[in-house]
Design a protein around this motif. Structure first.
Motif, PDB file in Angstrom:
ATOM      1  N   VAL A  28       0.835  -1.198   0.000  1.00  0.00           N
ATOM      2  CA  VAL A  28       0.000   0.000   0.000  1.00  0.00           C
ATOM      3  C   VAL A  28       0.865   1.242   0.000  1.00  0.00           C
ATOM      4  O   VAL A  28       1.833   1.351   0.753  1.00  0.00           O
ATOM      5  N   PHE A  29       0.512   2.141  -0.886  1.00  0.00           N
ATOM      6  CA  PHE A  29       1.164   3.429  -1.070  1.00  0.00           C
ATOM      7  C   PHE A  29       0.258   4.446  -0.394  1.00  0.00           C
ATOM      8  O   PHE A  29      -0.829   4.741  -0.887  1.00  0.00           O
ATOM      9  N   VAL A  30       0.691   4.934   0.772  1.00  0.00           N
ATOM     10  CA  VAL A  30      -0.159   5.786   1.607  1.00  0.00           C
ATOM     11  C   VAL A  30       0.524   7.136   1.800  1.00  0.00           C
ATOM     12  O   VAL A  30       1.678   7.188   2.231  1.00  0.00           O
ATOM     13  N   ARG A  31      -0.212   8.200   1.495  1.00  0.00           N
ATOM     14  CA  ARG A  31       0.289   9.567   1.734  1.00  0.00           C
ATOM     15  C   ARG A  31      -0.659  10.277   2.687  1.00  0.00           C
ATOM     16  O   ARG A  31      -1.863  10.010   2.696  1.00  0.00           O
ATOM     17  N   ASP A  32      -0.088  11.179   3.480  1.00  0.00           N
ATOM     18  CA  ASP A  32      -0.923  11.969   4.388  1.00  0.00           C
ATOM     19  C   ASP A  32      -1.320  13.284   3.732  1.00  0.00           C
ATOM     20  O   ASP A  32      -0.980  13.540   2.571  1.00  0.00           O
ATOM     21  N   GLU A  33      -2.034  14.134   4.480  1.00  0.00           N
ATOM     22  CA  GLU A  33      -2.526  15.402   3.937  1.00  0.00           C
ATOM     23  C   GLU A  33      -1.382  16.313   3.491  1.00  0.00           C
ATOM     24  O   GLU A  33      -1.555  17.151   2.602  1.00  0.00           O
ATOM     25  N   ALA A  34      -0.207  16.165   4.101  1.00  0.00           N
ATOM     26  CA  ALA A  34       0.952  16.991   3.751  1.00  0.00           C
ATOM     27  C   ALA A  34       1.736  16.412   2.569  1.00  0.00           C
ATOM     28  O   ALA A  34       2.753  16.976   2.171  1.00  0.00           O
ATOM     29  N   VAL A  61      -6.755  -9.126  -2.691  1.00  0.00           N
ATOM     30  CA  VAL A  61      -5.544  -8.308  -2.690  1.00  0.00           C
ATOM     31  C   VAL A  61      -5.773  -7.065  -1.833  1.00  0.00           C
ATOM     32  O   VAL A  61      -4.920  -6.678  -1.038  1.00  0.00           O
ATOM     33  N   GLY A  62      -6.939  -6.443  -1.987  1.00  0.00           N
ATOM     34  CA  GLY A  62      -7.248  -5.260  -1.181  1.00  0.00           C
ATOM     35  C   GLY A  62      -7.269  -5.565   0.310  1.00  0.00           C
ATOM     36  O   GLY A  62      -6.727  -4.797   1.121  1.00  0.00           O
ATOM     37  N   GLN A  63      -7.891  -6.662   0.690  1.00  0.00           N
ATOM     38  CA  GLN A  63      -7.914  -7.054   2.103  1.00  0.00           C
ATOM     39  C   GLN A  63      -6.503  -7.312   2.623  1.00  0.00           C
ATOM     40  O   GLN A  63      -6.173  -6.941   3.750  1.00  0.00           O
ATOM     41  N   ALA A  64      -5.650  -7.921   1.798  1.00  0.00           N
ATOM     42  CA  ALA A  64      -4.264  -8.182   2.208  1.00  0.00           C
ATOM     43  C   ALA A  64      -3.516  -6.874   2.445  1.00  0.00           C
ATOM     44  O   ALA A  64      -2.781  -6.735   3.427  1.00  0.00           O
ATOM     45  N   GLY A  65      -3.676  -5.907   1.553  1.00  0.00           N
ATOM     46  CA  GLY A  65      -3.009  -4.623   1.728  1.00  0.00           C
ATOM     47  C   GLY A  65      -3.436  -3.916   2.996  1.00  0.00           C
ATOM     48  O   GLY A  65      -2.608  -3.396   3.751  1.00  0.00           O
ATOM     49  N   VAL A  66      -4.742  -3.912   3.268  1.00  0.00           N
ATOM     50  CA  VAL A  66      -5.277  -3.294   4.484  1.00  0.00           C
ATOM     51  C   VAL A  66      -4.739  -4.014   5.724  1.00  0.00           C
ATOM     52  O   VAL A  66      -4.287  -3.382   6.684  1.00  0.00           O
ATOM     53  N   ARG A  67      -4.755  -5.346   5.692  1.00  0.00           N
ATOM     54  CA  ARG A  67      -4.262  -6.134   6.833  1.00  0.00           C
ATOM     55  C   ARG A  67      -2.787  -5.894   7.074  1.00  0.00           C
ATOM     56  O   ARG A  67      -2.358  -5.671   8.216  1.00  0.00           O
ATOM     57  N   GLU A  68      -1.992  -5.942   6.018  1.00  0.00           N
ATOM     58  CA  GLU A  68      -0.547  -5.750   6.177  1.00  0.00           C
ATOM     59  C   GLU A  68      -0.231  -4.368   6.742  1.00  0.00           C
ATOM     60  O   GLU A  68       0.645  -4.227   7.592  1.00  0.00           O
ATOM     61  N   CYS A  69      -0.930  -3.344   6.274  1.00  0.00           N
ATOM     62  CA  CYS A  69      -0.683  -1.999   6.789  1.00  0.00           C
ATOM     63  C   CYS A  69      -0.997  -1.934   8.286  1.00  0.00           C
ATOM     64  O   CYS A  69      -0.211  -1.396   9.066  1.00  0.00           O
ATOM     65  N   ARG A  70      -2.110  -2.504   8.690  1.00  0.00           N
ATOM     66  CA  ARG A  70      -2.484  -2.519  10.116  1.00  0.00           C
ATOM     67  C   ARG A  70      -1.451  -3.297  10.932  1.00  0.00           C
ATOM     68  O   ARG A  70      -1.010  -2.831  11.982  1.00  0.00           O
ATOM     69  N   GLU A  71      -1.049  -4.482  10.425  1.00  0.00           N
ATOM     70  CA  GLU A  71      -0.080  -5.297  11.166  1.00  0.00           C
ATOM     71  C   GLU A  71       1.273  -4.607  11.299  1.00  0.00           C
ATOM     72  O   GLU A  71       1.905  -4.677  12.348  1.00  0.00           O
ATOM     73  N   GLU A  72       1.723  -3.960  10.234  1.00  0.00           N
ATOM     74  CA  GLU A  72       3.078  -3.413  10.223  1.00  0.00           C
ATOM     75  C   GLU A  72       3.187  -2.007  10.804  1.00  0.00           C
ATOM     76  O   GLU A  72       4.252  -1.633  11.306  1.00  0.00           O
ATOM     77  N   THR A  73       2.095  -1.232  10.727  1.00  0.00           N
ATOM     78  CA  THR A  73       2.192   0.175  11.146  1.00  0.00           C
ATOM     79  C   THR A  73       1.216   0.582  12.241  1.00  0.00           C
ATOM     80  O   THR A  73       1.391   1.638  12.842  1.00  0.00           O
ATOM     81  N   ALA A 114      -3.790   4.002  -1.042  1.00  0.00           N
ATOM     82  CA  ALA A 114      -4.682   3.929   0.110  1.00  0.00           C
ATOM     83  C   ALA A 114      -4.582   5.211   0.921  1.00  0.00           C
ATOM     84  O   ALA A 114      -3.616   5.967   0.799  1.00  0.00           O
ATOM     85  N   ARG A 115      -5.590   5.418   1.762  1.00  0.00           N
ATOM     86  CA  ARG A 115      -5.573   6.567   2.664  1.00  0.00           C
ATOM     87  C   ARG A 115      -5.894   6.086   4.079  1.00  0.00           C
ATOM     88  O   ARG A 115      -6.625   5.100   4.260  1.00  0.00           O
ATOM     89  N   VAL A 116      -5.355   6.792   5.052  1.00  0.00           N
ATOM     90  CA  VAL A 116      -5.572   6.432   6.455  1.00  0.00           C
ATOM     91  C   VAL A 116      -6.994   6.803   6.860  1.00  0.00           C
ATOM     92  O   VAL A 116      -7.474   7.903   6.571  1.00  0.00           O
ATOM     93  N   ILE A 117      -7.653   5.859   7.554  1.00  0.00           N
ATOM     94  CA  ILE A 117      -8.997   6.116   8.084  1.00  0.00           C
ATOM     95  C   ILE A 117      -9.052   5.924   9.597  1.00  0.00           C
ATOM     96  O   ILE A 117     -10.083   6.158  10.205  1.00  0.00           O
ATOM     97  N   GLY A 118      -7.930   5.499  10.204  1.00  0.00           N
ATOM     98  CA  GLY A 118      -7.930   5.318  11.653  1.00  0.00           C
ATOM     99  C   GLY A 118      -6.637   4.697  12.138  1.00  0.00           C
ATOM    100  O   GLY A 118      -5.703   4.453  11.375  1.00  0.00           O
ATOM    101  N   GLY A 119      -6.601   4.437  13.435  1.00  0.00           N
ATOM    102  CA  GLY A 119      -5.433   3.824  14.055  1.00  0.00           C
ATOM    103  C   GLY A 119      -4.394   4.860  14.441  1.00  0.00           C
ATOM    104  O   GLY A 119      -4.570   6.059  14.217  1.00  0.00           O
ATOM    105  N   GLU A 120      -3.329   4.370  15.031  1.00  0.00           N
ATOM    106  CA  GLU A 120      -2.201   5.204  15.432  1.00  0.00           C
ATOM    107  C   GLU A 120      -0.921   4.491  15.039  1.00  0.00           C
ATOM    108  O   GLU A 120      -0.854   3.263  15.087  1.00  0.00           O
TER     109      GLU A 120
END
Length: 164
Positions: A28-34, A61-73, A114-120
Protein backbone atom coordinates in the motif's frame (compact mmCIF):
# COMPACT_ATOMS: atom_id res chain seq x y z
CA UNK A 1 7.44 -18.14 7.43
CA UNK A 2 8.91 -17.90 10.89
CA UNK A 3 9.79 -14.48 12.25
CA UNK A 4 13.37 -15.80 12.58
CA UNK A 5 13.52 -15.96 8.81
CA UNK A 6 15.97 -13.60 7.12
CA UNK A 7 15.36 -12.08 3.72
CA UNK A 8 17.93 -11.26 1.04
CA UNK A 9 16.74 -9.29 -2.00
CA UNK A 10 18.51 -9.45 -5.36
CA UNK A 11 18.05 -6.92 -8.15
CA UNK A 12 19.25 -7.41 -11.71
CA UNK A 13 21.89 -9.82 -10.42
CA UNK A 14 22.89 -12.65 -12.80
CA UNK A 15 24.39 -14.48 -9.80
CA UNK A 16 21.05 -14.52 -7.95
CA UNK A 17 19.66 -17.98 -7.23
CA UNK A 18 16.98 -19.24 -9.57
CA UNK A 19 13.42 -18.79 -8.25
CA UNK A 20 11.64 -21.84 -6.89
CA UNK A 21 8.26 -20.12 -6.44
CA UNK A 22 6.09 -17.14 -7.31
CA UNK A 23 3.78 -15.58 -4.78
CA UNK A 24 1.45 -12.62 -4.94
CA UNK A 25 1.91 -9.82 -2.45
CA UNK A 26 0.02 -6.61 -1.82
CA UNK A 27 1.60 -3.30 -0.90
CA UNK A 28 0.00 0.00 0.00
CA UNK A 29 1.16 3.43 -1.07
CA UNK A 30 -0.16 5.79 1.61
CA UNK A 31 0.29 9.57 1.73
CA UNK A 32 -0.92 11.97 4.39
CA UNK A 33 -2.53 15.40 3.94
CA UNK A 34 0.95 16.99 3.75
CA UNK A 35 1.98 14.64 0.91
CA UNK A 36 4.37 12.61 3.05
CA UNK A 37 4.72 8.88 2.33
CA UNK A 38 4.25 6.15 4.93
CA UNK A 39 7.43 4.05 5.26
CA UNK A 40 8.52 1.34 7.65
CA UNK A 41 11.90 -0.21 8.37
CA UNK A 42 11.80 -3.99 7.88
CA UNK A 43 13.02 -6.30 10.63
CA UNK A 44 14.24 -9.04 8.25
CA UNK A 45 16.59 -6.97 6.07
CA UNK A 46 16.83 -3.49 7.64
CA UNK A 47 15.57 -1.72 4.51
CA UNK A 48 12.80 0.87 4.33
CA UNK A 49 9.63 -0.05 2.47
CA UNK A 50 5.96 0.68 2.08
CA UNK A 51 3.65 -1.76 3.93
CA UNK A 52 3.83 -5.04 2.01
CA UNK A 53 3.01 -8.70 2.53
CA UNK A 54 1.69 -11.89 1.05
CA UNK A 55 -1.91 -12.41 0.03
CA UNK A 56 -3.35 -15.20 2.18
CA UNK A 57 -5.82 -17.83 1.09
CA UNK A 58 -9.38 -16.60 1.47
CA UNK A 59 -8.60 -12.88 1.15
CA UNK A 60 -8.56 -10.39 -1.69
CA UNK A 61 -5.54 -8.31 -2.69
CA UNK A 62 -7.25 -5.26 -1.18
CA UNK A 63 -7.91 -7.05 2.10
CA UNK A 64 -4.26 -8.18 2.21
CA UNK A 65 -3.01 -4.62 1.73
CA UNK A 66 -5.28 -3.29 4.48
CA UNK A 67 -4.26 -6.13 6.83
CA UNK A 68 -0.55 -5.75 6.18
CA UNK A 69 -0.68 -2.00 6.79
CA UNK A 70 -2.48 -2.52 10.12
CA UNK A 71 -0.08 -5.30 11.17
CA UNK A 72 3.08 -3.41 10.22
CA UNK A 73 2.19 0.18 11.15
CA UNK A 74 -0.88 0.21 13.40
CA UNK A 75 -2.80 2.32 10.85
CA UNK A 76 -6.13 1.42 9.28
CA UNK A 77 -6.42 2.31 5.61
CA UNK A 78 -8.92 2.07 2.81
CA UNK A 79 -7.89 1.31 -0.77
CA UNK A 80 -8.47 4.21 -3.17
CA UNK A 81 -6.77 3.03 -6.36
CA UNK A 82 -3.97 1.14 -8.04
CA UNK A 83 -0.31 2.15 -8.37
CA UNK A 84 0.45 -0.90 -10.46
CA UNK A 85 1.35 -4.55 -10.88
CA UNK A 86 5.06 -5.25 -10.52
CA UNK A 87 6.29 -8.69 -11.61
CA UNK A 88 9.74 -8.22 -13.10
CA UNK A 89 12.07 -11.26 -13.02
CA UNK A 90 14.84 -8.77 -12.10
CA UNK A 91 13.72 -9.06 -8.45
CA UNK A 92 14.44 -12.31 -6.59
CA UNK A 93 13.98 -12.80 -2.85
CA UNK A 94 15.78 -15.50 -0.86
CA UNK A 95 14.27 -16.44 2.50
CA UNK A 96 16.75 -18.01 4.93
CA UNK A 97 16.16 -19.69 8.25
CA UNK A 98 19.61 -19.74 9.81
CA UNK A 99 21.86 -20.93 6.97
CA UNK A 100 19.09 -22.95 5.30
CA UNK A 101 17.31 -21.55 2.23
CA UNK A 102 13.55 -21.82 2.81
CA UNK A 103 12.47 -20.38 -0.51
CA UNK A 104 13.69 -18.43 -3.53
CA UNK A 105 10.82 -16.29 -4.75
CA UNK A 106 10.16 -14.17 -7.81
CA UNK A 107 7.44 -11.87 -6.45
CA UNK A 108 4.32 -10.55 -8.10
CA UNK A 109 3.34 -7.36 -6.27
CA UNK A 110 0.09 -5.46 -6.62
CA UNK A 111 0.66 -1.97 -5.24
CA UNK A 112 -2.48 -0.18 -4.10
CA UNK A 113 -3.12 3.46 -3.31
CA UNK A 114 -4.68 3.93 0.11
CA UNK A 115 -5.57 6.57 2.66
CA UNK A 116 -5.57 6.43 6.46
CA UNK A 117 -9.00 6.12 8.08
CA UNK A 118 -7.93 5.32 11.65
CA UNK A 119 -5.43 3.82 14.06
CA UNK A 120 -2.20 5.20 15.43
CA UNK A 121 1.38 4.67 14.30
CA UNK A 122 2.56 1.70 16.34
CA UNK A 123 5.07 -0.58 14.62
CA UNK A 124 4.69 -4.29 15.36
CA UNK A 125 8.17 -5.28 16.65
CA UNK A 126 8.16 -8.55 14.68
CA UNK A 127 7.44 -6.61 11.45
CA UNK A 128 9.05 -3.16 11.70
CA UNK A 129 11.64 -1.38 13.81
CA UNK A 130 10.37 2.08 12.82
CA UNK A 131 7.44 3.73 11.02
CA UNK A 132 7.67 7.26 9.62
CA UNK A 133 5.89 9.77 7.45
CA UNK A 134 8.58 10.78 4.96
CA UNK A 135 8.58 13.82 2.66
CA UNK A 136 9.18 12.54 -0.90
CA UNK A 137 12.14 14.88 -1.39
CA UNK A 138 14.01 13.06 1.43
CA UNK A 139 13.54 9.50 0.09
CA UNK A 140 17.18 9.29 -1.03
CA UNK A 141 18.17 9.41 2.66
CA UNK A 142 16.50 6.02 3.25
CA UNK A 143 17.94 2.69 2.07
CA UNK A 144 15.14 1.32 -0.13
CA UNK A 145 15.46 -1.72 -2.38
CA UNK A 146 15.30 -0.77 -6.11
CA UNK A 147 12.18 -2.91 -6.69
CA UNK A 148 10.37 -1.05 -3.92
CA UNK A 149 11.72 2.30 -5.04
CA UNK A 150 10.25 1.65 -8.51
CA UNK A 151 6.79 1.25 -6.94
CA UNK A 152 7.24 4.39 -4.86
CA UNK A 153 8.53 6.48 -7.75
CA UNK A 154 5.65 5.39 -9.98
CA UNK A 155 3.15 6.19 -7.23
CA UNK A 156 4.65 9.64 -6.76
CA UNK A 157 4.83 10.61 -10.42
CA UNK A 158 2.10 8.77 -12.34
CA UNK A 159 -1.67 8.46 -12.11
CA UNK A 160 -1.98 5.64 -14.69
CA UNK A 161 -1.31 2.17 -13.19
CA UNK A 162 1.97 0.48 -14.13
CA UNK A 163 1.83 -3.07 -15.47
CA UNK A 164 4.97 -5.16 -16.06
Amino acid sequence: MSRATRRVDYWQDPAAPKPTSRKTSASVFVRDEAGRLLLLKRVDNGLWTIPTGGVKKGETVGQAGVRECREETGLDVEVTGLVGVFSTPDHVIVYLHGDRVDEVRQPINICLRARVIGGEVAPEPAEATDVRWVPPETLDEYPIHPALRARIDHGLTESVPFID
